[in-house]
Structure formats: C-alpha cells, structure tokens
Design a protein around this motif. Structure first.
Motif, short mmCIF file in Angstrom:
data_model
loop_
_atom_site.label_atom_id
_atom_site.label_comp_id
_atom_site.label_asym_id
_atom_site.label_seq_id
_atom_site.Cartn_x
_atom_site.Cartn_y
_atom_site.Cartn_z
N TRP A 52 46.30 30.52 6.96
CA TRP A 52 46.42 29.12 6.52
C TRP A 52 47.45 28.38 7.36
CZ3 TRP A 52 49.91 25.59 4.85
CH2 TRP A 52 49.42 24.45 4.22
N LEU A 53 48.57 29.03 7.63
CA LEU A 53 49.64 28.42 8.42
C LEU A 53 49.12 28.03 9.80
CD1 LEU A 53 52.77 27.87 8.57
CD2 LEU A 53 52.92 30.12 9.63
N ALA A 60 57.03 21.17 11.41
CA ALA A 60 58.47 21.28 11.19
C ALA A 60 59.02 22.60 11.75
CB ALA A 60 58.80 21.16 9.71
N ALA A 61 58.18 23.63 11.80
CA ALA A 61 58.60 24.92 12.33
C ALA A 61 58.17 25.10 13.79
CB ALA A 61 58.01 26.05 11.49
N GLY A 62 57.60 24.06 14.38
CA GLY A 62 57.16 24.13 15.77
C GLY A 62 55.89 24.92 15.98
N ILE A 63 55.08 25.05 14.92
CA ILE A 63 53.82 25.80 15.02
C ILE A 63 52.66 24.81 15.03
CG2 ILE A 63 52.33 27.52 13.93
CD1 ILE A 63 54.88 28.66 12.61
N PRO A 64 51.96 24.71 16.17
CA PRO A 64 50.83 23.79 16.22
C PRO A 64 49.63 24.34 15.46
CG PRO A 64 50.99 25.00 18.28
CD PRO A 64 52.17 25.42 17.43
N ALA A 65 48.75 23.45 15.05
CA ALA A 65 47.52 23.88 14.37
C ALA A 65 46.64 24.62 15.37
CB ALA A 65 46.78 22.67 13.81
N PRO A 124 46.54 25.05 21.60
CA PRO A 124 47.73 24.87 22.44
C PRO A 124 48.25 26.23 22.87
CG PRO A 124 47.92 23.64 20.38
CD PRO A 124 46.69 24.49 20.27
N PRO A 125 48.71 26.34 24.13
CA PRO A 125 49.21 27.64 24.60
C PRO A 125 50.52 28.02 23.91
CG PRO A 125 49.62 25.96 26.23
CD PRO A 125 48.81 25.31 25.14
N LEU A 126 50.85 29.28 24.00
CA LEU A 126 52.13 29.76 23.48
C LEU A 126 53.27 29.22 24.34
CD1 LEU A 126 51.16 33.48 22.78
CD2 LEU A 126 51.61 31.71 21.07
N LYS A 127 54.42 29.06 23.72
CA LYS A 127 55.60 28.61 24.46
C LYS A 127 56.07 29.73 25.38
CE LYS A 127 57.16 25.64 20.72
NZ LYS A 127 58.16 25.43 19.67
N PRO A 166 46.98 32.86 22.12
CA PRO A 166 47.66 32.74 20.82
C PRO A 166 46.90 33.48 19.72
CG PRO A 166 47.47 30.59 21.87
CD PRO A 166 46.66 31.56 22.70
N LEU A 167 47.62 34.09 18.82
CA LEU A 167 47.11 34.78 17.64
C LEU A 167 46.33 36.05 17.95
CD1 LEU A 167 45.87 31.81 15.42
CD2 LEU A 167 48.19 32.63 15.77
#
Length: 187
Positions: A52-53, A60-65, A124-127, A166-167
């Motif tokens: 879900w996250l 706010a936590a810097g995690i893009p959808a 979006p790519p990982l930081k 990502p993921l």
C-alpha cells in the motif's frame, strides 16, 4: 371413443442454473497481498502495508508512488470481462462446475499482471544513497560480523549487485502478491 392419455417427461435444469448463477454471484476474486501472505518484515511493517505504501507513495518520507496493484489489475480488465461473460453463459446453461475455474483463472491472470508490473514499469528510480548503501553483514543470531580490527563488515550495495529496479531487491514483496477466491462477505 376412449380418451387418450399421454405422458411426457420434461427435464428441467432450473435448479442447476440457480446453483450455477448463485456460485457466480456469491464469490469474489481478490488480488493483492492476503493476510495469510502478508508476513512480518523487519521494522514491524508487513507486505500488505508495504505494498500500500508503495502503491500510493509517502511524500513526507521521500517515497514516491510506485503503482503496481491497480495498474496490474487494470491490465487484465478486458480479458477478465470475457472470462466472466463465458462463465455467466455456462452458468445459464446449468454448468455450475465452470464457475470456480473461471474465477481462479481471473485471479491468476491478475496475480501475474501485478507481478509483471514489478519488472516492467516506469517508476521513479531509486536514489543514489539507496543504491550505494552497503548493508551490515550479520550472523545467524543477528549480530554484526566484525573484522580483526573490530570494524563492521559490509555486504555489496544494490548497485554492486546490479539490483537497481525499485522494489525488486529480494522479490519478497512481488511474490507476496497473489489471489484468493472467497465467498462474498468472508474477506
């Protein structure tokens, strides 16, 4: 002249039709991370919460959808409609046993489409900090392994391992996405 009696046997499959239509309308297909597959992860969050996250993000936590569930289900919509229409026709023909396989087929299609989104996406790519972070090496009890000088030993970063999608570091979240067919109201 004597009256003539004739007896005609009529077969009615109305009861079979009723059961088949009932089977079709009383069950639902759920695609996602069922409670029995949620599993507890480090940090106290389970796979359902993590899914879900990432589906909706947490700015706010810097995690893009990184949507995977809703687009994955959308990918199979047309095929699912065809399967349901076929199952409904079979139900009207009194073929009750055709319903469950149709629902299972839709569930499997959805499960595979969602899992495919983990590999084929435009997220979006990982930081860089995430890609370059080298995790601490730990023993079986969870203690940090140290070298002879007492420095903590580190493993390879995601970038060094080539795991930049990502993921998809371990695939645990992706594999937790499955399907279940349940009687309506029992979810």
């Amino acid at each position: 002249m004597k009256p003539v009696w004739s007896i005609k046997q009529v077969f009615s499959n109305a009861e079979a039709i009723r059961r088949a239509v009932s089977a079709l309308t009383e069950k639902d297909v759920y695609i996602g991370v069922p409670a029995e597959n949620a599993g507890q992860r480090s940090g106290g969050i389970n796979n359902a919460e993590l899914s879900w996250l990432h589906e909706f993000g947490a700015p706010a936590a810097g995690i893009p959808a990184r949507p995977h569930l809703l687009p994955g289900v959308e990918d199979i919509r047309n095929e699912a409609v065809k399967i349901l229409k076929d199952a409904a026709q079979k139900a009207l023909d009194g073929k009750e046993n055709a319903v469950e396989p149709a629902l299972e087929r839709i569930g499997l299609l959805g499960q595979n489409a969602v899992r495919a989104r983990f590999q084929n996406n435009d997220w979006p790519p990982l930081k860089d900090a995430t890609l370059d972070a080298a995790p601490l090496k730990k023993d079986d009890e969870g203690n940090v392994i140290r070298d002879k000088k007492g420095n903590a030993r580190r493993g390879k970063s995601r970038r060094e391992k080539g795991r930049v999608n990502p993921l998809l570091d371990t695939g645990q979240l992706m594999k937790s996405h499955t399907h279940v067919v349940r009687k309506r109201g029992s979810a």
